[in-house]
Scaffold this motif. Structure first.
Motif, PDB file in Angstrom:
ATOM      1  N   ARG A   1      -0.707  64.846  91.757  1.00 52.18           N
ATOM      2  CA  ARG A   1      -1.497  65.265  90.837  1.00 52.18           C
ATOM      3  C   ARG A   1      -0.439  64.741  89.458  1.00 52.18           C
ATOM      4  NH1 ARG A   1      -0.796  71.278  91.772  1.00 52.18           N
ATOM      5  NH2 ARG A   1       1.003  71.229  91.499  1.00 52.18           N
ATOM      6  N   ASP A   2       0.702  65.016  89.961  1.00 51.37           N
ATOM      7  CA  ASP A   2       1.862  64.770  88.800  1.00 51.37           C
ATOM      8  C   ASP A   2       1.773  63.680  87.927  1.00 51.37           C
ATOM      9  OD1 ASP A   2       2.573  67.913  89.069  1.00 51.37           O
ATOM     10  OD2 ASP A   2       4.201  67.414  90.453  1.00 51.37           O
ATOM     11  N   LYS A   3       1.780  62.702  89.005  1.00 54.34           N
ATOM     12  CA  LYS A   3       1.628  61.159  88.705  1.00 54.34           C
ATOM     13  C   LYS A   3      -0.350  61.072  87.595  1.00 54.34           C
ATOM     14  CE  LYS A   3       3.833  59.257  92.506  1.00 54.34           C
ATOM     15  NZ  LYS A   3       3.770  58.245  93.412  1.00 54.34           N
ATOM     16  N   ALA A   4      -0.827  61.849  87.918  1.00 57.31           N
ATOM     17  CA  ALA A   4      -2.049  61.510  87.553  1.00 57.31           C
ATOM     18  C   ALA A   4      -2.139  62.431  86.119  1.00 57.31           C
ATOM     19  CB  ALA A   4      -3.435  62.256  88.156  1.00 57.31           C
ATOM     20  N   THR A   5      -1.508  63.763  86.101  1.00 56.45           N
ATOM     21  CA  THR A   5      -1.409  63.774  85.163  1.00 56.45           C
ATOM     22  C   THR A   5      -0.429  63.661  83.789  1.00 56.45           C
ATOM     23  OG1 THR A   5      -1.650  66.443  85.817  1.00 56.45           O
ATOM     24  CG2 THR A   5      -0.430  66.471  83.904  1.00 56.45           C
ATOM     25  N   ALA A   6       0.817  63.028  84.333  1.00 57.31           N
ATOM     26  CA  ALA A   6       2.005  61.733  83.490  1.00 57.31           C
ATOM     27  C   ALA A   6       0.614  61.209  82.807  1.00 57.31           C
ATOM     28  CB  ALA A   6       3.017  61.510  84.593  1.00 57.31           C
ATOM     29  N   ALA A   7       0.252  60.216  84.161  1.00 56.73           N
ATOM     30  CA  ALA A   7      -0.372  58.961  83.240  1.00 56.73           C
ATOM     31  C   ALA A   7      -1.196  59.765  81.797  1.00 56.73           C
ATOM     32  CB  ALA A   7      -1.029  58.343  84.589  1.00 56.73           C
ATOM     33  N   ALA A   8      -2.179  60.058  82.458  1.00 57.40           N
ATOM     34  CA  ALA A   8      -3.154  61.394  81.668  1.00 57.40           C
ATOM     35  C   ALA A   8      -2.440  61.320  80.496  1.00 57.40           C
ATOM     36  CB  ALA A   8      -3.643  61.903  82.169  1.00 57.40           C
ATOM     37  N   ALA A   9      -1.462  61.481  80.022  1.00 59.52           N
ATOM     38  CA  ALA A   9      -0.924  62.229  79.283  1.00 59.52           C
ATOM     39  C   ALA A   9      -0.499  61.025  78.287  1.00 59.52           C
ATOM     40  CB  ALA A   9       0.617  62.794  79.276  1.00 59.52           C
ATOM     41  N   ALA A  10      -0.364  59.544  78.681  1.00 60.91           N
ATOM     42  CA  ALA A  10       0.474  58.451  78.689  1.00 60.91           C
ATOM     43  C   ALA A  10      -0.902  57.465  78.015  1.00 60.91           C
ATOM     44  CB  ALA A  10       1.082  57.381  78.957  1.00 60.91           C
ATOM     45  N   ASN A  11      -2.027  58.221  77.986  1.00 59.19           N
ATOM     46  CA  ASN A  11      -3.134  57.456  78.301  1.00 59.19           C
ATOM     47  C   ASN A  11      -3.150  56.304  78.495  1.00 59.19           C
ATOM     48  OD1 ASN A  11      -6.009  56.705  77.055  1.00 59.19           O
ATOM     49  ND2 ASN A  11      -5.062  56.047  75.070  1.00 59.19           N
ATOM     50  N   ARG A  12      -3.155  56.704  79.982  1.00 60.23           N
ATOM     51  CA  ARG A  12      -3.831  54.986  81.224  1.00 60.23           C
ATOM     52  C   ARG A  12      -3.920  56.007  82.734  1.00 60.23           C
ATOM     53  NH1 ARG A  12       0.828  54.780  84.287  1.00 60.23           N
ATOM     54  NH2 ARG A  12       2.443  56.746  83.722  1.00 60.23           N
ATOM     55  N   ASN A  13      -4.908  55.052  83.094  1.00 60.86           N
ATOM     56  CA  ASN A  13      -5.303  55.256  83.965  1.00 60.86           C
ATOM     57  C   ASN A  13      -4.385  55.258  85.681  1.00 60.86           C
ATOM     58  OD1 ASN A  13      -7.712  55.543  83.116  1.00 60.86           O
ATOM     59  ND2 ASN A  13      -7.886  53.383  82.659  1.00 60.86           N
ATOM     60  N   TYR A  14      -5.282  56.403  86.227  1.00 61.67           N
ATOM     61  CA  TYR A  14      -4.466  56.539  87.836  1.00 61.67           C
ATOM     62  C   TYR A  14      -5.071  57.001  88.523  1.00 61.67           C
ATOM     63  CZ  TYR A  14      -1.162  57.812  90.996  1.00 61.67           C
ATOM     64  OH  TYR A  14      -0.093  57.575  92.956  1.00 61.67           O
ATOM     65  N   LYS A  15      -4.899  56.114  89.982  1.00 64.53           N
ATOM     66  CA  LYS A  15      -5.819  57.052  90.894  1.00 64.53           C
ATOM     67  C   LYS A  15      -5.224  57.681  91.998  1.00 64.53           C
ATOM     68  CE  LYS A  15      -9.576  55.934  94.634  1.00 64.53           C
ATOM     69  NZ  LYS A  15      -9.973  54.375  95.058  1.00 64.53           N
ATOM     70  N   SER A  16      -5.504  58.650  92.020  1.00 64.04           N
ATOM     71  CA  SER A  16      -4.468  59.671  93.218  1.00 64.04           C
ATOM     72  C   SER A  16      -4.697  59.271  94.462  1.00 64.04           C
ATOM     73  CB  SER A  16      -4.942  61.182  92.599  1.00 64.04           C
ATOM     74  OG  SER A  16      -4.313  61.657  91.609  1.00 64.04           O
ATOM     75  N   ARG A  17      -3.585  59.116  95.135  1.00 63.70           N
ATOM     76  CA  ARG A  17      -3.920  58.917  96.895  1.00 63.70           C
ATOM     77  C   ARG A  17      -4.418  60.205  97.062  1.00 63.70           C
ATOM     78  NH1 ARG A  17       1.239  55.749  98.211  1.00 63.70           N
ATOM     79  NH2 ARG A  17       1.983  57.342  97.088  1.00 63.70           N
ATOM     80  N   GLY A  18      -4.602  59.978  98.763  1.00 60.63           N
ATOM     81  CA  GLY A  18      -4.730  61.176  99.439  1.00 60.63           C
ATOM     82  C   GLY A  18      -4.689  61.356 101.119  1.00 60.63           C
ATOM     83  N   LEU A  19      -5.040  61.775 101.507  1.00 65.72           N
ATOM     84  CA  LEU A  19      -4.826  62.173 103.179  1.00 65.72           C
ATOM     85  C   LEU A  19      -4.353  60.740 103.804  1.00 65.72           C
ATOM     86  CD1 LEU A  19      -3.803  64.232 105.490  1.00 65.72           C
ATOM     87  CD2 LEU A  19      -5.908  64.443 105.850  1.00 65.72           C
ATOM     88  N   TYR A  20      -5.546  59.887 103.565  1.00 69.45           N
ATOM     89  CA  TYR A  20      -6.134  59.327 104.088  1.00 69.45           C
ATOM     90  C   TYR A  20      -4.334  57.208 103.875  1.00 69.45           C
ATOM     91  CZ  TYR A  20     -10.370  60.414 105.549  1.00 69.45           C
ATOM     92  OH  TYR A  20     -11.918  60.975 105.668  1.00 69.45           O
ATOM     93  N   ASP A  21      -4.744  57.521 102.760  1.00 73.36           N
ATOM     94  CA  ASP A  21      -3.720  56.976 102.208  1.00 73.36           C
ATOM     95  C   ASP A  21      -2.608  57.583 103.216  1.00 73.36           C
ATOM     96  OD1 ASP A  21      -4.504  54.966 100.067  1.00 73.36           O
ATOM     97  OD2 ASP A  21      -5.005  57.816  98.793  1.00 73.36           O
ATOM     98  N   LEU A  22      -1.929  58.728 103.296  1.00 72.07           N
ATOM     99  CA  LEU A  22      -1.027  59.352 103.137  1.00 72.07           C
ATOM    100  C   LEU A  22      -0.786  58.231 104.962  1.00 72.07           C
ATOM    101  CD1 LEU A  22       1.566  61.071 103.855  1.00 72.07           C
ATOM    102  CD2 LEU A  22       0.471  62.937 104.095  1.00 72.07           C
ATOM    103  N   LEU A  23      -1.785  58.904 105.841  1.00 69.00           N
ATOM    104  CA  LEU A  23      -2.097  58.368 107.207  1.00 69.00           C
ATOM    105  C   LEU A  23      -2.088  57.210 107.239  1.00 69.00           C
ATOM    106  CD1 LEU A  23      -3.869  61.427 108.225  1.00 69.00           C
ATOM    107  CD2 LEU A  23      -1.229  61.099 108.841  1.00 69.00           C
ATOM    108  N   GLN A  24      -1.930  56.385 106.373  1.00 65.49           N
ATOM    109  CA  GLN A  24      -2.266  54.551 107.005  1.00 65.49           C
ATOM    110  C   GLN A  24      -1.128  54.371 106.866  1.00 65.49           C
ATOM    111  OE1 GLN A  24      -5.481  53.281 106.066  1.00 65.49           O
ATOM    112  NE2 GLN A  24      -4.608  51.325 107.406  1.00 65.49           N
ATOM    113  N   ASN A  25       0.184  54.411 106.706  1.00 65.30           N
ATOM    114  CA  ASN A  25       1.126  54.185 107.123  1.00 65.30           C
ATOM    115  C   ASN A  25       1.896  54.999 107.916  1.00 65.30           C
ATOM    116  OD1 ASN A  25       0.818  51.261 105.572  1.00 65.30           O
ATOM    117  ND2 ASN A  25       2.017  52.416 103.951  1.00 65.30           N
ATOM    118  N   ASP A  26       1.782  56.378 107.927  1.00 63.21           N
ATOM    119  CA  ASP A  26       2.357  57.123 108.336  1.00 63.21           C
ATOM    120  C   ASP A  26       2.388  58.139 109.983  1.00 63.21           C
ATOM    121  OD1 ASP A  26       4.281  56.019 106.642  1.00 63.21           O
ATOM    122  OD2 ASP A  26       4.470  58.000 105.708  1.00 63.21           O
TER     123      ASP A  26
END
Length: 723
Positions: free
Chosen positions: A147-172
């Protein structure tokens, strides 16, 4: 001792899967992507110790993933007393007998009831309660970071797609999900596994009870030059034979001859390498001969076989060719036999160990690269080869259970019907296994043993490919069989979306017996159409010689009537004699009823009472002639004639199968389509062929443009092409 059932949960398409195994062969069949390979993979992951045994996040069933996500994201934490471990599970139900040694299995028995001769082994990759808590905690932190990454990206006028639970579990996922092996209590009366009563089981104990091996469909055989796959397998065969001491005498003779050869070669080496030996001696050391060496022969039997054994095949009496000159089919077949031989030796185990109590072999898609006749030969001979089981010369023998998965209708056709396990896809995330023994029971319970025997013989001798089809067309005879591909082509030209000729559709000729297939159609859940005739007729009284008194039957006194065939639009037409129509429509025979049905009422499916009922979401469409061009035909022929009179009567076309007299009368309007179909057709198959021979393309190159498809067949094909 044998495995009677395998239960799988949450592994790929196998959401809640049950598979009953036969004493020897269990033949697993089904359309593509129905989980055949998944069965092999989960057995391999839990029962074999290899690098391939690790689970991946995508091994979890999709429906399970959705439930897991809801569980972890739920703001309310589950109490430990209410929590049940979730994940991928495999249960192997074993039955043992009085003649079996219980040495290994006795350590995991959960019930001493002498009537309970079952053991349930469980293998799990699950999320325990403490790991559930840890995952919730880690995911909360992960979510905040994203969420913080997405907020920072929006403030910098950049696109950022937040990752979810599946992304966390993909490797871990392995950080939270753990493998465990258990023996569960088993209620043989229900029968069910009691998951709340179990003991942990050691890996070594599992190995003594179950030994699992497999032959993968991804075999290394190629016919490229210098490929020596078969030759390299000879050393593996020797290694496994040496370990089991099955050929002790000949192996000892082989080793003795190698020792003799070592002595001879060592003498030769002394001369061959003398210069280099003397040069080494010159470098010397503090003491005499400190750097003196010898080069001797140390032939190793396994390496010798691996590097110097060549498989050849005889081209004729005077010529031998290397293995890679052979066709892929034969190479694949020979390689499988070699590999099975290796695995049989491994099942026997080393001479100081007993074979496992249960030995399970999985052969995946043996038909690869082989032509149909070779597939027949394979299944016929593999039964003989594996039916002998695991036999050792010291008397330690075991039964062998084996599973074969296949897409081959040839293998199915030459197999015992009761060995077949049909995998059926319920939806995009779930598959079930249906034994054909259950289908037999369904027929016999309804007093239809004869129908089942017919079905069994027909499918194995003629149309085993129906098991692998996505859709099916059931037809009465040769006319439809010859013309259907052309009709499908015409429909595809008219409606090019989802072309019929690009779909996996089986055309099955069943005569007037399509109703015999109804239980099978429902059993495999295949979408299909039955193309039949309305077979309209009326009854007329039969009179005595006086022409006034109606005849009666001597035994009952009932009046005698004669059946008269007629076109369905004949004012006298009252009934249908078609057995399929009568069967699928609850014994209705009145023509008015069938003439009044539109397409939606002809689509059928079984209800909870196992009755065929009209349902627009059904999977079976029963077709018959409909009114077209102000005429309602009785059969395909008169329907075709009515719609294509110009084509039939065109003198530029030739129809030798049509009697000249009746064709002439039809051309000048003396008789109608019904009369021509009844009297003027000498051979229906010949007529169908002549229709194709007289077909012509239009200016755009579209084939069969000079005749039309009867409406009842066209509407059925359009319905069938849709998913």
């Amino acid at each position: 001792m044998k495995i009677v059932k395998i239960q799988i949960e949450n592994f790929r398409l196998l959401k809640n899967f049950r598979l009953e195994l036969e004493d020897e062969l269990s033949l697993i069949i089904g359309k593509n992507n129905t989980g055949k390979t998944s069965i092999l993979f989960i057995l391999e992951k839990f029962l074999s110790q290899s690098d391939k045994s690790k689970f991946h996040f995508n091994d979890f069933n999709n429906t399970f993933k959705v439930g897991l996500k809801a569980l972890i994201e739920d703001p309310h934490e589950i109490a430990e007393i209410d929590y049940k471990s979730i994940g991928i599970k495999l249960k192997v139900i074993i039955e043992y007998f009085a003649t079996d040694s219980l040495t290994n299995i006795s350590t995991i028995m959960m019930d001493l009831d002498p009537l309970n001769t079952f053991v349930a082994l469980g293998f799990e990759y699950t999320l325990g309660y403490q790991d559930y808590l840890q995952l919730r905690k880690d995911y909360t932190e992960f979510f905040i970071r994203e969420r913080d990454k997405a907020t920072a990206a929006a403030a910098a006028n950049r696109n950022y797609k937040s990752r979810g639970l599946y992304d966390l579990l993909q490797n871990d996922h392995a950080k939270y999900f753990k493998v465990s092996k258990k023996s569960f209590a088993y209620d043989y009366n229900t029968p069910t596994v009691k998951e709340d009563k179990y003991i942990e089981v050691e890996e070594n104990t599992i190995k003594e009870i179950i030994n699992f091996k497999y032959v993968s469909a991804k075999r290394e055989v190629t016919n490229k030059e210098r490929n020596n796959t078969l030759s390299s397998q000879t050393s593996k065969i020797y290694k496994s034979a040496e370990a089991t001491n099955e050929q002790a005498e000949v192996i000892e003779k082989f080793k003795d001859r190698l020792n003799e050869t070592d002595d001879d070669l060592s003498d030769i080496y002394q001369t061959l390498f003398n210069d280099i030996i003397q040069n080494v001696k010159k470098f010397g050391g503090i003491k005499a001969n400190e750097s003196e060496i010898e080069i001797i022969s140390t032939l190793k039997q396994r390496e010798l076989l691996e590097g110097n054994t060549t498989v050849i095949y005889k081209h004729d009496a005077d010529h031998q060719l290397p293995e890679y000159y052979n066709g892929l089919g034969y190479m694949n077949l020979i390689s499988m036999i070699f590999e099975i031989e290796i695995l049989i030796h491994e099942f026997k185990r080393e001479k100081d160990k007993k074979p496992s109590d249960i030995n399970l072999l999985f052969i995946e898609e043996p038909e690869a690269h082989t032509h149909p006749q070779m597939q027949y030969v394979f299944i016929k001979n593999i039964k003989k080869l594996l039916g002998e089981g695991i036999k050792r010369k010291d008397g330690e023998n075991r039964q062998l259970q084996y599973i074969i998965s296949t897409h081959s209708s040839c293998i199915v056709a030459d197999s015992d019907f009761n060995d077949i396990k049909y995998l059926k896809k319920l939806n995009s995330n779930s598959v079930i296994a249906k034994g054909l023994k259950d289908l037999e029971k369904e027929y016999t319970d309804n007093g239809e043993e004869q129908n089942y025997r017919f079905l069994k013989k027909y499918l194995t001798l003629n149309r085993a490919e129906l098991f692998f089809a996505d859709k099916a067309i059931f037809i009465e005879g040769d006319t439809e069989r010859i013309l259907l591909p052309a009709m499908m082509k015409k429909v595809d030209i008219e409606k090019p979306e989802d072309p019929l000729l690009s779909q996996n559709i089986s055309i099955i000729e069943v005569g007037a017996h399509s109703h015999i297939f109804e239980r099978f159609i429902e059993f495999i859940g295949i979408k299909g159409i039955i193309i039949t005739d309305i077979d309209s007729y009326y009854l007329t009284p039969v009179f005595e010689a006086d022409g006034v008194t109606q005849k009666t039957y001597p035994t009952t006194g009932n009046p005698v009537f004669e059946t008269i065939k007629c076109a369905a639009n004949d004012l006298n037409a009252h009934y249908t004699s078609n057995k399929s129509l009568i069967f699928f429509h609850k014994q209705r025979k009145d023509i008015a009823y069938f003439k009044g049905l539109d397409l939606g009422w002809k689509i059928l499916r079984k209800n909870r009472k196992k009755e065929w009922v009209s349902n627009r979401k059904g999977y079976l469409l029963v077709l018959y002639q409909m009114e077209e061009s102000t005429y309602h035909a009785r059969s395909f022929e008169d329907a075709f004639f009515r719609l294509n009179k110009t084509f039939i009567t065109d003198t530029a076309n030739s129809f030798p199968s049509l009697t000249t007299k009746y064709l002439t009368e039809y051309s000048n309007g003396t008789i109608d389509e019904f009369a021509l179909a009844e009297k003027g057709v000498g051979s229906k198959p010949s007529l169908a062929i002549e229709i194709l021979l007289n077909s012509k393309p239009d200016a755009g190159g579209n084939e069969f443009s000079n005749w039309e498809v009867p409406a009842y067949i066209k509407e059925g094909l359009i319905w069938l092409k849709q998913d």
